[in-house]
Design an enzyme around this catalytic site. Structure first.
Site, PDB file in Angstrom:
ATOM      1  N   TYR A  13      48.934   5.020  45.702  1.00 29.73           N
ATOM      2  CA  TYR A  13      47.882   6.269  45.537  1.00 29.73           C
ATOM      3  C   TYR A  13      47.119   6.643  46.712  1.00 29.73           C
ATOM      4  N   ILE A  14      46.512   5.413  47.196  1.00 25.67           N
ATOM      5  CA  ILE A  14      45.763   6.031  48.566  1.00 25.67           C
ATOM      6  C   ILE A  14      46.246   6.109  49.593  1.00 25.67           C
ATOM      7  N   ASP A  53      56.767  -0.044  52.430  1.00 25.83           N
ATOM      8  CA  ASP A  53      56.301  -0.209  51.206  1.00 25.83           C
ATOM      9  C   ASP A  53      57.388  -0.980  50.357  1.00 25.83           C
ATOM     10  N   ASN A  67      54.811  -0.849  43.318  1.00 24.38           N
ATOM     11  CA  ASN A  67      53.887  -0.061  42.423  1.00 24.38           C
ATOM     12  C   ASN A  67      53.885   1.280  42.805  1.00 24.38           C
ATOM     13  N   SER A 103      37.109  -3.601  48.721  1.00 18.80           N
ATOM     14  CA  SER A 103      36.801  -2.743  47.651  1.00 18.80           C
ATOM     15  C   SER A 103      35.160  -3.177  47.384  1.00 18.80           C
ATOM     16  N   ALA A 104      34.616  -2.542  46.612  1.00 16.89           N
ATOM     17  CA  ALA A 104      33.360  -2.705  46.301  1.00 16.89           C
ATOM     18  C   ALA A 104      32.963  -3.902  45.300  1.00 16.89           C
ATOM     19  N   THR A 105      34.261  -4.266  44.922  1.00 19.05           N
ATOM     20  CA  THR A 105      34.225  -5.499  43.946  1.00 19.05           C
ATOM     21  C   THR A 105      33.622  -6.699  44.760  1.00 19.05           C
ATOM     22  N   TYR A 148      41.423 -10.950  42.085  1.00 22.58           N
ATOM     23  CA  TYR A 148      41.657  -9.824  43.126  1.00 22.58           C
ATOM     24  C   TYR A 148      40.377  -9.685  43.919  1.00 22.58           C
ATOM     25  N   LYS A 161      40.226 -10.109  48.274  1.00 19.93           N
ATOM     26  CA  LYS A 161      39.438  -9.201  49.246  1.00 19.93           C
ATOM     27  C   LYS A 161      38.358 -10.059  50.001  1.00 19.93           C
ATOM     28  N   TYR A 164      35.976   0.435  49.263  1.00 19.14           N
ATOM     29  CA  TYR A 164      36.241   1.939  48.353  1.00 19.14           C
ATOM     30  C   TYR A 164      35.217   1.583  47.157  1.00 19.14           C
ATOM     31  N   ARG A 185      32.717  -3.974  27.992  1.00 18.18           N
ATOM     32  CA  ARG A 185      33.763  -4.819  28.421  1.00 18.18           C
ATOM     33  C   ARG A 185      33.347  -5.966  29.298  1.00 18.18           C
TER      34      ARG A 185
HETATM   35  P1  NAD Z   1      48.782   1.332  44.838  1.00 22.47           P
HETATM   36  O1  NAD Z   1      49.205   0.026  43.824  1.00 22.47           O
HETATM   37  O2  NAD Z   1      49.016   2.706  44.388  1.00 22.47           O
HETATM   38  O3  NAD Z   1      49.573   1.279  46.366  1.00 22.47           O
HETATM   39  C1  NAD Z   1      49.639   0.011  46.866  1.00 22.47           C
HETATM   40  C2  NAD Z   1      51.179   0.067  47.775  1.00 22.47           C
HETATM   41  O4  NAD Z   1      51.325  -1.296  48.289  1.00 22.47           O
HETATM   42  C3  NAD Z   1      52.158   0.490  46.460  1.00 22.47           C
HETATM   43  O5  NAD Z   1      52.852   1.346  47.019  1.00 22.47           O
HETATM   44  C4  NAD Z   1      52.865  -0.914  46.502  1.00 22.47           C
HETATM   45  O6  NAD Z   1      54.465  -0.788  46.212  1.00 22.47           O
HETATM   46  C5  NAD Z   1      52.805  -1.679  47.836  1.00 22.47           C
HETATM   47  N1  NAD Z   1      52.821  -2.983  47.833  1.00 22.47           N
HETATM   48  C6  NAD Z   1      52.310  -4.013  47.419  1.00 22.47           C
HETATM   49  N2  NAD Z   1      52.575  -5.243  47.965  1.00 22.47           N
HETATM   50  C7  NAD Z   1      53.347  -4.912  49.078  1.00 22.47           C
HETATM   51  C8  NAD Z   1      53.912  -5.703  49.893  1.00 22.47           C
HETATM   52  N3  NAD Z   1      53.904  -7.145  49.799  1.00 22.47           N
HETATM   53  N4  NAD Z   1      54.945  -5.265  50.751  1.00 22.47           N
HETATM   54  C9  NAD Z   1      54.913  -3.871  50.946  1.00 22.47           C
HETATM   55  N5  NAD Z   1      54.366  -2.999  49.830  1.00 22.47           N
HETATM   56  C10 NAD Z   1      53.712  -3.487  49.092  1.00 22.47           C
HETATM   57  O7  NAD Z   1      47.372   0.919  45.165  1.00 22.47           O
HETATM   58  P2  NAD Z   1      46.139   1.894  45.962  1.00 22.47           P
HETATM   59  O8  NAD Z   1      44.979   2.566  44.726  1.00 22.47           O
HETATM   60  O9  NAD Z   1      46.724   3.043  46.600  1.00 22.47           O
HETATM   61  O10 NAD Z   1      45.335   0.948  46.740  1.00 22.47           O
HETATM   62  C11 NAD Z   1      45.560   0.555  48.006  1.00 22.47           C
HETATM   63  C12 NAD Z   1      44.536  -0.599  48.507  1.00 22.47           C
HETATM   64  O11 NAD Z   1      43.400  -0.218  48.276  1.00 22.47           O
HETATM   65  C13 NAD Z   1      45.056  -1.860  47.750  1.00 22.47           C
HETATM   66  O12 NAD Z   1      44.798  -2.865  48.822  1.00 22.47           O
HETATM   67  C14 NAD Z   1      43.873  -1.962  46.763  1.00 22.47           C
HETATM   68  O13 NAD Z   1      43.526  -3.132  46.468  1.00 22.47           O
HETATM   69  C15 NAD Z   1      42.759  -1.141  47.469  1.00 22.47           C
HETATM   70  N6  NAD Z   1      41.700  -0.605  46.709  1.00 22.47           N
HETATM   71  C16 NAD Z   1      41.970   0.196  45.820  1.00 22.47           C
HETATM   72  C17 NAD Z   1      41.162   0.504  44.817  1.00 22.47           C
HETATM   73  C18 NAD Z   1      41.465   1.658  43.641  1.00 22.47           C
HETATM   74  O14 NAD Z   1      40.734   1.967  42.912  1.00 22.47           O
HETATM   75  N7  NAD Z   1      42.564   2.484  43.691  1.00 22.47           N
HETATM   76  C19 NAD Z   1      39.731   0.404  45.106  1.00 22.47           C
HETATM   77  C20 NAD Z   1      39.277  -0.349  46.005  1.00 22.47           C
HETATM   78  C21 NAD Z   1      40.462  -1.168  46.858  1.00 22.47           C
HETATM   79  C1  UD1 Z   2      37.308  -1.380  38.409  1.00 23.28           C
HETATM   80  C2  UD1 Z   2      37.555  -2.893  39.094  1.00 23.28           C
HETATM   81  C3  UD1 Z   2      37.366  -2.761  40.671  1.00 23.28           C
HETATM   82  C4  UD1 Z   2      38.368  -1.593  41.338  1.00 23.28           C
HETATM   83  C5  UD1 Z   2      37.698  -0.272  40.611  1.00 23.28           C
HETATM   84  C6  UD1 Z   2      38.514   0.889  40.898  1.00 23.28           C
HETATM   85  C7  UD1 Z   2      36.755  -4.399  37.433  1.00 23.28           C
HETATM   86  C8  UD1 Z   2      35.794  -5.368  37.181  1.00 23.28           C
HETATM   87  N1  UD1 Z   2      36.491  -3.703  38.702  1.00 23.28           N
HETATM   88  O1  UD1 Z   2      35.944  -1.215  38.502  1.00 23.28           O
HETATM   89  O2  UD1 Z   2      37.633  -4.160  41.219  1.00 23.28           O
HETATM   90  O3  UD1 Z   2      37.797  -1.332  42.689  1.00 23.28           O
HETATM   91  O4  UD1 Z   2      38.091  -0.478  38.974  1.00 23.28           O
HETATM   92  O5  UD1 Z   2      39.848   0.993  40.774  1.00 23.28           O
HETATM   93  O6  UD1 Z   2      37.879  -4.057  36.901  1.00 23.28           O
HETATM   94  N2  UD1 Z   2      35.602   2.283  31.043  1.00 23.28           N
HETATM   95  C9  UD1 Z   2      35.416   2.922  29.813  1.00 23.28           C
HETATM   96  N3  UD1 Z   2      36.507   2.846  29.271  1.00 23.28           N
HETATM   97  C10 UD1 Z   2      37.830   2.736  29.693  1.00 23.28           C
HETATM   98  C11 UD1 Z   2      37.690   2.351  31.220  1.00 23.28           C
HETATM   99  C12 UD1 Z   2      36.755   2.176  31.796  1.00 23.28           C
HETATM  100  O7  UD1 Z   2      34.351   2.967  28.977  1.00 23.28           O
HETATM  101  O8  UD1 Z   2      38.871   2.881  28.996  1.00 23.28           O
HETATM  102  C13 UD1 Z   2      34.256   2.517  31.887  1.00 23.28           C
HETATM  103  C14 UD1 Z   2      33.509   1.184  32.485  1.00 23.28           C
HETATM  104  O9  UD1 Z   2      33.204   0.289  31.541  1.00 23.28           O
HETATM  105  C15 UD1 Z   2      32.841   1.328  33.686  1.00 23.28           C
HETATM  106  C16 UD1 Z   2      33.678   2.825  34.171  1.00 23.28           C
HETATM  107  O10 UD1 Z   2      34.241   3.303  32.972  1.00 23.28           O
HETATM  108  O11 UD1 Z   2      31.550   1.578  33.217  1.00 23.28           O
HETATM  109  C17 UD1 Z   2      34.346   2.596  35.494  1.00 23.28           C
HETATM  110  O12 UD1 Z   2      35.548   1.682  34.996  1.00 23.28           O
HETATM  111  P1  UD1 Z   2      36.795   1.472  35.791  1.00 23.28           P
HETATM  112  O13 UD1 Z   2      37.639   2.767  35.937  1.00 23.28           O
HETATM  113  O14 UD1 Z   2      37.647   0.347  35.269  1.00 23.28           O
HETATM  114  O15 UD1 Z   2      36.127   1.034  37.104  1.00 23.28           O
HETATM  115  P2  UD1 Z   2      35.486  -0.425  37.448  1.00 23.28           P
HETATM  116  O16 UD1 Z   2      35.025  -1.050  36.335  1.00 23.28           O
HETATM  117  O17 UD1 Z   2      34.074   0.299  38.354  1.00 23.28           O
END
Ligand code: NAD
Ligand code: UD1
Length: 343
Positions: free
Chosen positions: A21-22, A41, A45, A134-136, A158, A162, A186, A301
């Site tokens: 995705y990103i 890749d 996923n 991640s902000a996590t 997870y 990070k 992020y 949750r």
């Molecule tokens: P995503 O799952 O859509 O993309 C990750 C990609 O990595 C996928 O295409 C998957 O096939 C590939 N992949 C996983 N393990 C692999 C491996 N060992 N070798 C080769 N390819 C592999 O996720 P995303 O949302 O695009 O996130 C990208 C990164 O950003 C991740 O590290 C994720 O933890 C981090 N991140 C995402 C979010 C979010 O909300 N999407 C938030 C904070 C951090």
């Molecule tokens: C989650 C992850 C975080 C990740 C982020 C972005 C956890 C603890 N954290 O954060 O690591 O970086 O996603 O992908 O899971 N909500 C509802 N109903 C739903 C889903 C969510 O009410 O069905 C609410 C949640 O309570 C929250 C907000 O929506 O208040 C956002 O939730 P979500 O999209 O899951 O992101 P985070 O919890 O912030």
């Protein structure tokens, strides 16, 4: 666009997880700015069709290796066949809930891929790396907005991967300060490319809010459960810093630019700095897309926090980047992608 680089860039960037995705949005923004892009890749996923979509959007070519970043022989082949100038490392697993039930899977993939990648980068003297954190890693923040200097902790495996990787990268830089490393934390990425060709497409029932809203709007799912309306927030529902994925992608372009100019280890929040509640997001989504989204209020949750949003001053001052897209853009583009790609 908030970030524009006028220089001519022929640098070659390896993007791990570039089909995700990103990653795929970032590849588009790099190609639009004339970087060369090589993707690795394993499609665990994502789908290979994304490669053609990236080419359609940018009218540029991209080199794709299907394989695992944990596979050092494959990495060696990629580095031998391409003179890589810098790496953006997205590859990893990201589902918080799954990481709780399958921690070993998460530790193995997220740590192993990063260690293998850094070892091969060192072997080929490529020492410029951008890492997806991640902000996590802020755990339960005591104050808002969240600054990069806040204490770090995690609440799930997870998040721990990070945090551990951030530590590994800090140690690596300490041991050899010819590395340049940017750690990007992020906040909540949503939205999709304005073309509607690429976006977020999770399998099964989504855990995150925006993909769930979209599936309720398209009637794939019946009703959104809002987790709690008794938080200390504007309307009682949880507040998050949602950021458009294209703004986030541009943050990576800015990070590469930083690496070109300076050695060091730098950490930045990528968010908008503004929080929206669940109800605000749902209502904006309904309005801009003129659709209904059924919802009901249910219990909180476990593990959720009331509010989370970034202090973006450091990214703005040092990366000269800030997010420009609005919550309306995010809602419109998320829905547009799903409507255009309905099976
Ligand atoms: P995503 O799952 O859509 O993309 C990750 C990609 O990595 C996928 O295409 C998957 O096939 C590939 N992949 C996983 N393990 C692999 C491996 N060992 N070798 C080769 N390819 C592999 O996720 P995303 O949302 O695009 O996130 C990208 C990164 O950003 C991740 O590290 C994720 O933890 C981090 N991140 C995402 C979010 C979010 O909300 N999407 C938030 C904070 C951090
Ligand atoms: C989650 C992850 C975080 C990740 C982020 C972005 C956890 C603890 N954290 O954060 O690591 O970086 O996603 O992908 O899971 N909500 C509802 N109903 C739903 C889903 C969510 O009410 O069905 C609410 C949640 O309570 C929250 C907000 O929506 O208040 C956002 O939730 P979500 O999209 O899951 O992101 P985070 O919890 O912030």
């Amino acid at each position: 666009m908030s970030y524009n680089n006028c220089e001519v860039n022929r640098l070659k960037i390896l993007v791990t997880g570039g089909c995700g995705y990103i990653g795929n949005h970032t590849c588009c923004e790099l190609l639009e700015r004339d970087y060369e892009v090589v993707i690795i890749d394993n499609l665990s996923n994502s789908k290979v069709e994304v490669i053609d979509k990236i080419k359609d959007i940018t009218s540029k070519d991209v080199r794709f290796y299907k394989g695992d970043v944990c596979d050092k022989e494959l990495l060696r082949k990629v580095f031998k066949e391409n003179k890589i100038d810098a790496v953006i490392h997205f590859a990893g697993y990201k589902a918080v809930g799954e990481s709780v039930s399958m921690p070993l899977k998460y530790y193995r993939n997220n740590l192993d891929s990063t260690l293998s990648l850094c070892e091969i980068m060192k072997e080929f003297n490529c020492k410029k790396l951008v890492f997806s954190s991640s902000a996590t890693v802020y755990g339960l923040p005591k104050e808002l907005p969240i600054k990069e200097s806040f204490p770090l902790s995690t609440t799930n495996p997870y998040g721990t991967t990070k945090l551990v990787i951030e530590g590994i990268l800090k140690d690596l830089y300490k041991s050899d300060n010819s590395w340049s490393i940017v750690i990007l934390r992020y906040f909540n990425p949503i939205g999709a490319h304005s073309s509607g060709l690429i976006g977020e497409d999770p399998n099964g029932i989504p855990n995150n809010l925006m993909p769930y809203i979209v599936k309720v709007a398209t009637k794939e799912l019946e009703c959104l459960s809002i987790f709690g309306n008794d938080y200390d927030t504007v309307d009682g529902t949880g507040v998050r810093d949602y950021i458009h994925v294209v703004d986030l992608a541009l943050g990576h372009v800015a990070a590469i630019d930083k690496l070109k100019k300076s050695n060091g280890l730098f950490t930045y929040n990528l968010g908008t700095g503004k929080g929206y509640s669940v109800l605000e997001l749902v209502n904006t989504f309904k309005e801009v897309n003129n659709v209904d989204v059924n919802y009901k209020i249910v219990d909180r949750r476990p593990g959720d926090i009331a509010k989370c949003y970034a202090d973006t001053t450091k990214a703005s001052n040092e990366l000269h980047w800030h997010a420009t897209k609005t919550i309306e853009d995010m809602c419109r583009d998320s829905y547009n992608f799903v409507i255009k790609n309905r099976k």
